[in-house]
Design a protein around this motif. Structure first.
Motif, PDB file in Angstrom:
ATOM      1  N   ASP A  67       0.822  -1.204   0.000  1.00  0.00           N
ATOM      2  CA  ASP A  67       0.000   0.000   0.000  1.00  0.00           C
ATOM      3  C   ASP A  67       0.864   1.264   0.000  1.00  0.00           C
ATOM      4  N   PHE A  68       2.024   1.159   0.644  1.00  0.00           N
ATOM      5  CA  PHE A  68       2.958   2.290   0.672  1.00  0.00           C
ATOM      6  C   PHE A  68       4.389   1.772   0.563  1.00  0.00           C
ATOM      7  N   VAL A  69       5.233   2.553  -0.090  1.00  0.00           N
ATOM      8  CA  VAL A  69       6.685   2.360  -0.006  1.00  0.00           C
ATOM      9  C   VAL A  69       7.226   3.582   0.718  1.00  0.00           C
ATOM     10  N   ILE A  70       7.855   3.363   1.858  1.00  0.00           N
ATOM     11  CA  ILE A  70       8.331   4.479   2.690  1.00  0.00           C
ATOM     12  C   ILE A  70       9.849   4.558   2.627  1.00  0.00           C
ATOM     13  N   ASP A  71      10.338   5.709   2.251  1.00  0.00           N
ATOM     14  CA  ASP A  71      11.768   5.972   2.174  1.00  0.00           C
ATOM     15  C   ASP A  71      12.200   6.648   3.473  1.00  0.00           C
ATOM     16  N   ALA A  72      12.763   5.852   4.384  1.00  0.00           N
ATOM     17  CA  ALA A  72      13.250   6.386   5.658  1.00  0.00           C
ATOM     18  C   ALA A  72      14.767   6.273   5.717  1.00  0.00           C
ATOM     19  N   THR A  73      15.418   6.432   4.565  1.00  0.00           N
ATOM     20  CA  THR A  73      16.874   6.379   4.516  1.00  0.00           C
ATOM     21  C   THR A  73      17.468   7.670   5.068  1.00  0.00           C
ATOM     22  N   HIS A  74      18.774   7.647   5.274  1.00  0.00           N
ATOM     23  CA  HIS A  74      19.492   8.814   5.812  1.00  0.00           C
ATOM     24  C   HIS A  74      19.357   9.994   4.850  1.00  0.00           C
ATOM     25  N   PRO A  75      19.252  11.233   5.368  1.00  0.00           N
ATOM     26  CA  PRO A  75      19.097  12.396   4.476  1.00  0.00           C
ATOM     27  C   PRO A  75      20.224  12.557   3.459  1.00  0.00           C
ATOM     28  N   PHE A  76      21.392  11.964   3.740  1.00  0.00           N
ATOM     29  CA  PHE A  76      22.506  12.078   2.800  1.00  0.00           C
ATOM     30  C   PHE A  76      22.578  10.903   1.820  1.00  0.00           C
ATOM     31  N   ALA A  77      21.660   9.950   1.958  1.00  0.00           N
ATOM     32  CA  ALA A  77      21.633   8.803   1.036  1.00  0.00           C
ATOM     33  C   ALA A  77      20.805   9.163  -0.194  1.00  0.00           C
ATOM     34  N   ALA A  87      12.032   3.034  -8.887  1.00  0.00           N
ATOM     35  CA  ALA A  87      11.313   1.767  -8.758  1.00  0.00           C
ATOM     36  C   ALA A  87       9.817   1.999  -8.553  1.00  0.00           C
ATOM     37  N   CYS A  88       9.477   2.966  -7.715  1.00  0.00           N
ATOM     38  CA  CYS A  88       8.064   3.272  -7.458  1.00  0.00           C
ATOM     39  C   CYS A  88       7.370   3.801  -8.706  1.00  0.00           C
ATOM     40  N   ASN A  89       8.074   4.630  -9.476  1.00  0.00           N
ATOM     41  CA  ASN A  89       7.501   5.148 -10.727  1.00  0.00           C
ATOM     42  C   ASN A  89       7.217   4.008 -11.699  1.00  0.00           C
ATOM     43  N   TYR A  90       8.110   3.026 -11.706  1.00  0.00           N
ATOM     44  CA  TYR A  90       7.962   1.892 -12.623  1.00  0.00           C
ATOM     45  C   TYR A  90       6.798   0.987 -12.209  1.00  0.00           C
ATOM     46  N   THR A  91       6.693   0.699 -10.902  1.00  0.00           N
ATOM     47  CA  THR A  91       5.659  -0.230 -10.418  1.00  0.00           C
ATOM     48  C   THR A  91       4.368   0.480 -10.011  1.00  0.00           C
ATOM     49  N   LYS A  92       4.381   1.817 -10.027  1.00  0.00           N
ATOM     50  CA  LYS A  92       3.210   2.622  -9.645  1.00  0.00           C
ATOM     51  C   LYS A  92       2.868   2.472  -8.167  1.00  0.00           C
ATOM     52  N   ASN A  93       3.889   2.215  -7.331  1.00  0.00           N
ATOM     53  CA  ASN A  93       3.665   2.174  -5.883  1.00  0.00           C
ATOM     54  C   ASN A  93       3.657   3.580  -5.309  1.00  0.00           C
ATOM     55  N   ARG A  94       2.931   3.768  -4.229  1.00  0.00           N
ATOM     56  CA  ARG A  94       2.856   5.079  -3.579  1.00  0.00           C
ATOM     57  C   ARG A  94       4.125   5.306  -2.753  1.00  0.00           C
ATOM     58  N   TYR A  95       4.815   6.367  -3.070  1.00  0.00           N
ATOM     59  CA  TYR A  95       6.093   6.700  -2.412  1.00  0.00           C
ATOM     60  C   TYR A  95       5.849   7.762  -1.350  1.00  0.00           C
ATOM     61  N   ILE A  96       6.382   7.514  -0.148  1.00  0.00           N
ATOM     62  CA  ILE A  96       6.334   8.502   0.933  1.00  0.00           C
ATOM     63  C   ILE A  96       7.746   8.685   1.484  1.00  0.00           C
ATOM     64  N   ARG A  97       8.121   9.915   1.685  1.00  0.00           N
ATOM     65  CA  ARG A  97       9.439  10.220   2.255  1.00  0.00           C
ATOM     66  C   ARG A  97       9.289  10.579   3.727  1.00  0.00           C
ATOM     67  N   LEU A  98       9.994   9.817   4.601  1.00  0.00           N
ATOM     68  CA  LEU A  98      10.115  10.189   6.011  1.00  0.00           C
ATOM     69  C   LEU A  98      11.453  10.894   6.149  1.00  0.00           C
ATOM     70  N   ALA A  99      11.415  12.208   6.177  1.00  0.00           N
ATOM     71  CA  ALA A  99      12.629  13.025   6.159  1.00  0.00           C
ATOM     72  C   ALA A  99      12.929  13.576   7.537  1.00  0.00           C
TER      73      ALA A  99
END
Length: 261
Positions: A67-77, A87-99
């Motif tokens: 339902d969601f793909v959450i990007d909680a990687t380091h701010p410098f990554a 990847a999300c654009n290709y698979t049409k998954n919902r991308y959320i950034r936890l910044a």
């Protein structure tokens, strides 16, 4: 509900545990085995380790309906975040950034740089020892600018990979502190004193990364402070879902789940 989390940060691991405790099935991806070991075993929590290309990420996403793909990687990554978005654009998954939310810096002895190379060039022209907390990945770019490697005192994660990188960059064992952070202000102050460093090199990594404790300790000791600016400051993609609070993101996901039930 199922969620895929790239959890290269403390916040990412915390979010994964909170979601799993609230009945959400989470697949958590971390780059290293060390990172995987930081996540405790829990119900509804699947942990993967290993660096993935965007093609490999897309393959993982296609194996399940997330339902969601959450990007909680380091701010410098930043490169990893780009791969996740591809990847999300290709698979049409919902991308959320936890910044991470970081604040503008002020201080007479604080010098801000856009990247490690520009900071290294400035450091080469300064006198005294340098306490480095920017991570092992940045060492090749940093040491390429510093002619006298004996000036460097490096704090890194306690992994074989990190220690090997130090050796490859000419950093001796006596110049290394291998410890997992974040660190308190008092611990930073002790380590800065013992290294006899007059300059701190760090990244603008926010509260979760122990950034302000480092700054406060260095200021107490009268050290110069070189800061690599958070690259996400200048980035805010239009239409991108972005959260800086675990609580708000948790409510967003759990609220969505209640709407589905």
């Amino acid at each position: 509900m199922t969620v895929f989390i790239f959890a290269g940060t403390t916040e990412g691991r915390e979010l994964a545990l909170l979601l799993s405790k609230n009945g959400v099935h989470c697949t958590v991806s971390v780059a290293t085995e060390y990172g995987a070991n930081l996540l405790p075993k829990a119900e509804r929590l699947t942990v993967l380790h290993g660096r993935l290309s965007h093609e490999e990420m897309a393959e993982k996403f296609s194996q399940n309906h997330y339902d969601f793909v959450i990007d909680a990687t380091h701010p410098f990554a930043t490169e990893v975040s780009k791969e996740i978005k591809k990847a999300c654009n290709y698979t049409k998954n919902r991308y959320i950034r936890l910044a991470r939310e970081t604040e503008a810096l002020q201080g007479q002895k604080i010098f801000v740089f856009s990247d490690i190379v520009s900071a290294g060039k400035w450091l080469e022209g300064q006198g005294g020892k340098i306490f480095v907390t920017t991570g092992s990945k940045e060492l090749p770019s940093l040491t390429a600018q510093i002619s006298d490697k004996a000036r460097l005192f490096v704090r890194i994660l306690p992994t074989v990979e990190s220690i090997q990188m130090c050796a490859e960059c000419g950093i001796l064992q006596k110049q290394i502190i291998a410890m997992q952070g974040p660190f308190s202000e008092s611990t930073n102050e002790i380590q800065f004193k013992e290294s006899r460093a007059s300059i701190l090199l760090t990244k603008e990594s926010g509260q979760a990364g122990g950034f302000f404790e480092k700054i406060s300790a260095a200021e107490k000791l009268g050290m110069k402070i070189a800061v690599i600016q958070n690259p996400e400051r200048a980035e805010n993609a239009a239409g991108e879902e972005r959260f800086t609070s675990i609580k708000e993101l948790l409510q967003r996901i759990l609220g969505q789940e209640n709407q589905c039930n």
